[in-house]
Design a protein around this motif. Structure first.
Motif, PDB file in Angstrom:
ATOM      1  N   ALA A   1      59.695  18.478  25.264  1.00 61.89           N
ATOM      2  CA  ALA A   1      59.127  19.764  24.875  1.00 61.89           C
ATOM      3  C   ALA A   1      58.072  19.559  23.787  1.00 61.89           C
ATOM      4  O   ALA A   1      58.267  18.793  22.851  1.00 61.89           O
ATOM      5  N   VAL A   2      56.947  20.265  23.939  1.00 62.85           N
ATOM      6  CA  VAL A   2      55.876  20.231  22.943  1.00 62.85           C
ATOM      7  C   VAL A   2      55.376  21.657  22.750  1.00 62.85           C
ATOM      8  O   VAL A   2      54.717  22.211  23.622  1.00 62.85           O
ATOM      9  N   ASP A   3      55.698  22.243  21.616  1.00 61.16           N
ATOM     10  CA  ASP A   3      55.306  23.617  21.337  1.00 61.16           C
ATOM     11  C   ASP A   3      53.879  23.675  20.801  1.00 61.16           C
ATOM     12  O   ASP A   3      53.352  22.677  20.289  1.00 61.16           O
ATOM     13  N   PRO A   4      53.234  24.840  20.873  1.00 57.80           N
ATOM     14  CA  PRO A   4      51.907  25.002  20.265  1.00 57.80           C
ATOM     15  C   PRO A   4      51.937  24.607  18.792  1.00 57.80           C
ATOM     16  O   PRO A   4      52.890  24.902  18.068  1.00 57.80           O
ATOM     17  N   GLY A   5      50.894  23.909  18.363  1.00 62.43           N
ATOM     18  CA  GLY A   5      50.812  23.486  16.981  1.00 62.43           C
ATOM     19  C   GLY A   5      51.527  22.190  16.677  1.00 62.43           C
ATOM     20  O   GLY A   5      51.506  21.735  15.533  1.00 62.43           O
ATOM     21  N   VAL A   6      52.128  21.566  17.688  1.00 63.88           N
ATOM     22  CA  VAL A   6      52.846  20.304  17.500  1.00 63.88           C
ATOM     23  C   VAL A   6      52.001  19.159  18.067  1.00 63.88           C
ATOM     24  O   VAL A   6      51.378  19.301  19.123  1.00 63.88           O
ATOM     25  N   PHE A   7      51.983  18.039  17.373  1.00 68.49           N
ATOM     26  CA  PHE A   7      51.250  16.863  17.828  1.00 68.49           C
ATOM     27  C   PHE A   7      51.724  16.447  19.218  1.00 68.49           C
ATOM     28  O   PHE A   7      52.926  16.358  19.479  1.00 68.49           O
ATOM     29  N   VAL A   8      50.763  16.178  20.093  1.00 68.62           N
ATOM     30  CA  VAL A   8      51.078  15.779  21.469  1.00 68.62           C
ATOM     31  C   VAL A   8      51.213  14.262  21.542  1.00 68.62           C
ATOM     32  O   VAL A   8      50.274  13.534  21.180  1.00 68.62           O
ATOM     33  N   PRO A   9      52.356  13.736  21.971  1.00 67.58           N
ATOM     34  CA  PRO A   9      52.503  12.276  22.060  1.00 67.58           C
ATOM     35  C   PRO A   9      51.507  11.680  23.047  1.00 67.58           C
ATOM     36  O   PRO A   9      51.319  12.196  24.143  1.00 67.58           O
ATOM     37  N   ARG A  10      50.862  10.607  22.630  1.00 72.12           N
ATOM     38  CA  ARG A  10      49.827   9.962  23.446  1.00 72.12           C
ATOM     39  C   ARG A  10      50.437   8.929  24.384  1.00 72.12           C
ATOM     40  O   ARG A  10      51.438   8.294  24.075  1.00 72.12           O
ATOM     41  N   ARG A  11      49.766   8.737  25.512  1.00 73.70           N
ATOM     42  CA  ARG A  11      50.244   7.728  26.460  1.00 73.70           C
ATOM     43  C   ARG A  11      50.265   6.336  25.849  1.00 73.70           C
ATOM     44  O   ARG A  11      51.169   5.545  26.091  1.00 73.70           O
TER      45      ARG A  11
END
Length: 265
Positions: free
Chosen positions: A67-77
């Motif tokens: 889960a990735v909510d708005p405003g949270v850093f997106v994990p990179r590949r």
């Protein structure tokens, strides 16, 4: 009344908005809902520049859906390489700490690869902590809110086997040149690594001395151009550095140990 959004129209709209992987994104968006009105809302958000992961509410990381909510850093590949390197150093029963954990993707990946570890994670962003707690729900992992290692319990001092941290390492002046999906939708402090990009690396190296067990390892990701400086500052902190590189995803990971332990090959 707007026309229905078939797959071809989704692809055309996404491509016109500059989405490089328009076909893949169209498939993911259309799979997210069967409601045409909701699909249009999702498409509008994506076209406006919202990261795909924030639109969908999840990201794929090491084969997991996190889960990735708005405003949270997106994990990179590319950071999957960091997670996999950390997993190779963990064993069932090991104490693993994931600092700057974001949504908890790295910790979740290590836990999936090495069941039975004792996982502790921490992040400064409340929204990220909430995501991490959801992603690690049903496990024995503990997620703390606070700055770097400050919220960790004192009982972990000198006992950590693997300390992994996806610290920010973008130089402050370079943040403005990042894609708008990152600079406009992710927390600045999850990106900004200070003047040379290594301010958090310095703090992590100092923290590692407090928490690592005698044969423990600390791992973090840096840009290839930062590697000489990162190696130097880790050495100056009293740690023994080594480097692992994955050319396929462009990832550079620095692994460090206490002088009394044997550096990984």
């Amino acid at each position: 009344m707007s026309l229905p959004l078939d797959q071809a129209m989704l692809v055309r709209t996404l491509r016109a908005a500059g989405c490089v992987f328009a076909e893949d994104e169209a498939h993911l968006l259309s799979a997210a809902t069967t409601d045409p009105a909701e699909l249009r809302l999702l498409l509008d958000r994506r076209v406006s520049g919202v990261p795909l992961e924030h639109v969908l509410g999840w990201a794929e990381f090491c084969g997991l859906r996190v889960a990735v909510d708005p405003g949270v850093f997106v994990p990179r590949r590319r950071t999957e390489f960091l997670a996999r390197q950390a997993a190779t150093l963990a064993r069932p029963g090991a104490v693993v700490v994931d600092l700057c954990c974001g949504c908890g993707a790295i910790g979740a990946a290590i836990l999936a690869a090495v069941p039975g570890i004792q996982l502790h994670a921490a992040d400064l962003e409340p929204a990220a902590v909430g995501c991490a707690r959801r992603n690690l729900a049903g496990t024995d992992a503990v997620v703390y809110e606070g700055d770097l290692d400050e919220p960790l319990p004192a009982g972990l001092r000198g006992r950590v086997d693997v300390l992994v941290a996806n610290v920010p390492y973008v130089p402050s002046e370079a943040v403005a040149t990042m894609p708008p999906e990152a600079r406009d939708h992710e927390p600045r402090r999850a990106l900004d690594g200070g003047a040379d990009g290594l301010s958090m690396v310095r703090r992590l190296a100092a923290a590692a001395l407090r928490w690592l067990g005698p044969t423990g390892h600390v791992l973090f990701e840096v840009a290839r151009s930062q590697l000489p400086s990162a190696r130097t500052l880790v050495g100056e902190a009293g740690l023994v550095p080594s480097v692992r590189v994955c050319e396929e995803v462009g990832a550079t990971v620095l692994v460090a140990t206490l002088p009394t332990s044997t550096p990984p090959g």
